[in-house]
Design a protein around this motif. Structure first.
Motif, mmCIF file in Angstrom:
data_model
loop_
_atom_site.group_PDB
_atom_site.id
_atom_site.type_symbol
_atom_site.label_atom_id
_atom_site.label_comp_id
_atom_site.label_asym_id
_atom_site.label_seq_id
_atom_site.Cartn_x
_atom_site.Cartn_y
_atom_site.Cartn_z
ATOM 1 N N GLY A 1 0.782 -1.229 0.000
ATOM 2 C CA GLY A 1 0.000 0.000 0.000
ATOM 3 C C GLY A 1 0.811 1.275 0.000
ATOM 4 N N PHE A 2 1.958 1.282 0.684
ATOM 5 C CA PHE A 2 2.730 2.518 0.747
ATOM 6 C C PHE A 2 3.184 2.933 -0.651
ATOM 7 N N GLY A 3 3.792 2.028 -1.380
ATOM 8 C CA GLY A 3 4.317 2.370 -2.699
ATOM 9 C C GLY A 3 3.258 2.757 -3.703
ATOM 10 N N ILE A 4 2.098 2.069 -3.663
ATOM 11 C CA ILE A 4 1.056 2.344 -4.651
ATOM 12 C C ILE A 4 -0.048 3.240 -4.093
ATOM 13 N N GLY A 5 0.187 3.817 -2.917
ATOM 14 C CA GLY A 5 -0.815 4.670 -2.302
ATOM 15 C C GLY A 5 -1.301 5.813 -3.168
ATOM 16 N N PRO A 6 -0.405 6.559 -3.843
ATOM 17 C CA PRO A 6 -0.892 7.646 -4.688
ATOM 18 C C PRO A 6 -1.803 7.171 -5.817
ATOM 19 N N GLY A 7 -1.423 6.093 -6.476
ATOM 20 C CA GLY A 7 -2.250 5.566 -7.561
ATOM 21 C C GLY A 7 -3.587 5.074 -7.064
ATOM 22 N N ALA A 8 -3.583 4.419 -5.892
ATOM 23 C CA ALA A 8 -4.839 3.939 -5.317
ATOM 24 C C ALA A 8 -5.748 5.109 -4.977
ATOM 25 N N GLY A 9 -5.175 6.141 -4.341
ATOM 26 C CA GLY A 9 -5.983 7.308 -4.000
ATOM 27 C C GLY A 9 -6.567 7.990 -5.219
ATOM 28 N N HIS A 10 -5.771 8.080 -6.274
ATOM 29 C CA HIS A 10 -6.252 8.693 -7.530
ATOM 30 C C HIS A 10 -7.372 7.859 -8.133
ATOM 31 N N LEU A 11 -7.200 6.526 -8.142
ATOM 32 C CA LEU A 11 -8.234 5.650 -8.698
ATOM 33 C C LEU A 11 -9.544 5.788 -7.922
ATOM 34 N N ILE A 12 -9.451 5.832 -6.596
ATOM 35 C CA ILE A 12 -10.661 5.963 -5.789
ATOM 36 C C ILE A 12 -11.348 7.299 -6.077
ATOM 37 N N ALA A 13 -10.568 8.362 -6.211
ATOM 38 C CA ALA A 13 -11.153 9.657 -6.562
ATOM 39 C C ALA A 13 -11.830 9.593 -7.930
ATOM 40 N N ASP A 14 -11.232 8.843 -8.851
ATOM 41 C CA ASP A 14 -11.854 8.660 -10.166
ATOM 42 C C ASP A 14 -13.202 7.958 -10.033
ATOM 43 N N ILE A 15 -13.239 6.911 -9.190
ATOM 44 C CA ILE A 15 -14.477 6.162 -8.999
ATOM 45 C C ILE A 15 -15.550 7.058 -8.393
ATOM 46 N N VAL A 16 -15.166 7.838 -7.388
ATOM 47 C CA VAL A 16 -16.129 8.708 -6.704
ATOM 48 C C VAL A 16 -16.693 9.763 -7.645
ATOM 49 N N THR A 17 -15.843 10.345 -8.483
ATOM 50 C CA THR A 17 -16.274 11.461 -9.336
ATOM 51 C C THR A 17 -16.732 11.015 -10.723
ATOM 52 N N GLY A 18 -16.658 9.714 -11.001
ATOM 53 C CA GLY A 18 -17.077 9.227 -12.314
ATOM 54 C C GLY A 18 -16.126 9.599 -13.432
ATOM 55 N N SER A 19 -14.866 9.842 -13.093
ATOM 56 C CA SER A 19 -13.867 10.223 -14.092
ATOM 57 C C SER A 19 -13.270 8.986 -14.761
ATOM 58 N N GLU A 20 -12.557 9.216 -15.862
ATOM 59 C CA GLU A 20 -11.829 8.126 -16.510
ATOM 60 C C GLU A 20 -10.802 7.578 -15.525
ATOM 61 N N PRO A 21 -10.849 6.278 -15.204
ATOM 62 C CA PRO A 21 -9.940 5.750 -14.183
ATOM 63 C C PRO A 21 -8.488 5.773 -14.634
ATOM 64 N N ILE A 22 -7.617 6.079 -13.702
ATOM 65 C CA ILE A 22 -6.197 6.174 -13.996
ATOM 66 C C ILE A 22 -5.622 4.824 -14.412
ATOM 67 N N VAL A 23 -6.196 3.741 -13.882
ATOM 68 C CA VAL A 23 -5.864 2.374 -14.296
ATOM 69 C C VAL A 23 -7.166 1.579 -14.359
ATOM 70 N N ASP A 24 -7.132 0.451 -15.022
ATOM 71 C CA ASP A 24 -8.304 -0.421 -15.117
ATOM 72 C C ASP A 24 -8.654 -0.936 -13.720
ATOM 73 N N PRO A 25 -9.834 -0.634 -13.207
ATOM 74 C CA PRO A 25 -10.160 -1.027 -11.833
ATOM 75 C C PRO A 25 -10.628 -2.465 -11.670
ATOM 76 N N ARG A 26 -10.813 -3.189 -12.757
ATOM 77 C CA ARG A 26 -11.450 -4.499 -12.653
ATOM 78 C C ARG A 26 -10.656 -5.495 -11.823
ATOM 79 N N SER A 27 -9.319 -5.423 -11.864
ATOM 80 C CA SER A 27 -8.502 -6.373 -11.111
ATOM 81 C C SER A 27 -8.671 -6.224 -9.606
ATOM 82 N N TYR A 28 -9.179 -5.074 -9.164
ATOM 83 C CA TYR A 28 -9.280 -4.788 -7.733
ATOM 84 C C TYR A 28 -10.698 -4.940 -7.190
ATOM 85 N N ASN A 29 -11.653 -5.295 -8.060
ATOM 86 C CA ASN A 29 -13.056 -5.347 -7.668
ATOM 87 C C ASN A 29 -13.263 -6.294 -6.491
ATOM 88 N N PRO A 30 -13.850 -5.823 -5.387
ATOM 89 C CA PRO A 30 -14.052 -6.687 -4.225
ATOM 90 C C PRO A 30 -14.950 -7.892 -4.483
#
Length: 441
Positions: A398-427
């Motif tokens: 989590g420490f190393g990929i924290g910025p990317g994760a935070g950006h992706l979550i912000a993308d999900i919240v705001t409906g923006s184009e995701p910075i990376v494909d989120p499908r691999s992380y789907n709960p």
């Protein structure tokens, strides 16, 4: 002796409303709040203890692409750029620099695995250099030993675990966001089946969006909401030594021990993958789902003690919203150090790098690494509770990929184009077996 951590002064007044509430002030939580605040959202972050006080300040500080699982590599690559960009955006210093990461080995099998990863990395534009025996021995001359080979990843780097999360928190405050420390989130409220608020020990915040970035506490929190999130925490021990060693690599990994230069000129020392499994009710509950992970990594794991029971982060107890929760009884997870591991780590480090004999141990600490059955985090909205987003189970990455994760979550919240494909992380994937899907690194 706890892990070093900078203190950040935050707000005390609970807002009545927010566009989004982030639960948890670790590196993923603060970067999530930061990217939401940059987009103009009214953000509130609540942290039961101190910003960055758990695993976000207890890790090595590595920010790497090298040897990342294919599912995490795109996020790791984006994160490096975001780490670099962060200081330029707001002047806050996380200690990030692209020092390059250096790996040494005398194992043909290990070297072959690194070579395969190098070949894969080329297909996605990631540069890593395999070193032959002469090159590895020369670059690793501080060890005074011959090596069969190695790897150098020049664009990877490190950040400072003591200052990174607090630095991001200060940036959030500059953007007008709210951060409350010593403020535990007890649960959520819903209206018409959708999230409508977050209940804290100091009152409720009305919101339509909440992000759970609760680290090792995430699964027990989800249990209160009827969400089954398989998670197991591994207790990992690490130590720091004083400045005094010269001509050492900034970040070096070997199978025996790994060494990282700290911002004060000293070094953090650790054994990769080594940890203790502290039995808890939650560990037993999810044991069948973690069998594939255990089969793959059992050599580096050992039985623990009663630390998990004492900490309370893996309880199966249901708590009330109008009474203190386990999170308020244990503000900061600070488990006992595995002294045998500390002694072994220090001994191996002195053998690997003789210059470390000019240093002394300044601190030793342990932390809980929150893992998922496949070693890949769960990031995404929970279908049963619209507006509730999970961001946990980062499995030591989590420490190393924290910025990317935070950006992706912000993308999900705001409906923006995701910075990376989120499908691999789907709960949703946690409803299936992890056999054949456990991360290699």
């Amino acid at each position: 002796m706890p892990a070093p951590l900078n203190f950040v002064h935050t707000t005390r007044e609970l807002p009545d409303t927010a566009d989004a509430v982030v639960i948890g002030g670790g590196i993923v939580g603060v970067f999530t709040a930061y990217y939401l605040a940059r987009r103009g959202l009214k953000v509130a972050l609540v942290e039961k203890g101190r910003i960055g006080a758990e695993q976000s300040s207890r890790n090595w500080g590595w920010c790497r692409q090298q040897n990342r699982d294919a599912r995490e590599l795109p996020m790791a690559t984006k994160s490096l750029d975001l780490w670099e960009r962060f200081a330029a955006e707001n002047g806050e210093d996380t200690g990030f620099h692209r020092c390059g990461l250096f790996y040494l080995s005398n194992s043909e099998e290990e070297l072959a695995g690194w070579a395969r990863w190098r070949d894969f990395a080329r297909t996605v534009g990631v540069t890593t250099h395999m070193l032959d025996s002469a090159q590895a021995t020369e670059r690793g001359r501080a060890t005074g030993k011959p090596w069969k080979g190695g790897v150098f990843s020049p664009t990877d780097g490190t950040a400072d675990p003591a200052s990174a999360a607090p630095a991001v928190a200060r940036a959030i405050l500059k953007l007008g966001g709210t951060i409350l420390q010593s403020c535990a989130a007890r649960g959520i409220e819903t209206e018409g089946g959708r999230l409508s608020g977050v209940v804290t020990e100091h009152g409720a915040i009305r919101t339509k969006t909440a992000i759970l970035a609760g680290g090792a506490w995430a699964s027990s929190f989800c249990r209160q909401l009827g969400i089954r999130f398989p998670q197991a925490a591994i207790r990992s021990s690490i130590l720091a030594v004083s400045p005094g060693a010269t001509s050492l690599p900034d970040a070096l990994h070997t199978a025996a021990v790994s060494v990282t230069r700290r911002s004060d000129g000293g070094y953090s020392l650790a054994i990769s993958g080594r940890g203790r499994i502290d039995p808890t009710p939650q560990q037993l509950r999810f044991a069948p789902q973690f069998l594939p992970m255990f089969v793959k990594r059992w050599r580096s794991l050992a039985p623990g003690g009663l630390e998990g029971f004492r900490s309370g982060h893996e309880t199966l107890v249901r708590w009330r919203l109008d009474a203190p929760t386990p999170m308020e009884r244990m503000r900061i997870l600070d488990p006992a150090v595995d002294n045998a591991t500390i002694r072994l780590t220090h001994s191996r480090a002195l053998d690997l790098l003789p210059a470390l004999k000019n240093t002394r141990i300044t601190a030793a600490w342990a932390g809980y690494i929150d893992s998922t059955p496949d070693g890949v985090p769960g990031i995404g909205e929970i279908a049963a509770i619209p507006g509730f987003i999970l961001a946990a189970g980062f499995s030591g990455h989590g420490f190393g990929i924290g910025p990317g994760a935070g950006h992706l979550i912000a993308d999900i919240v705001t409906g923006s184009e995701p910075i990376v494909d989120p499908r691999s992380y789907n709960p949703d994937r946690f409803g299936k077996s992890a056999w054949g899907n456990v991360a290699d690194f």
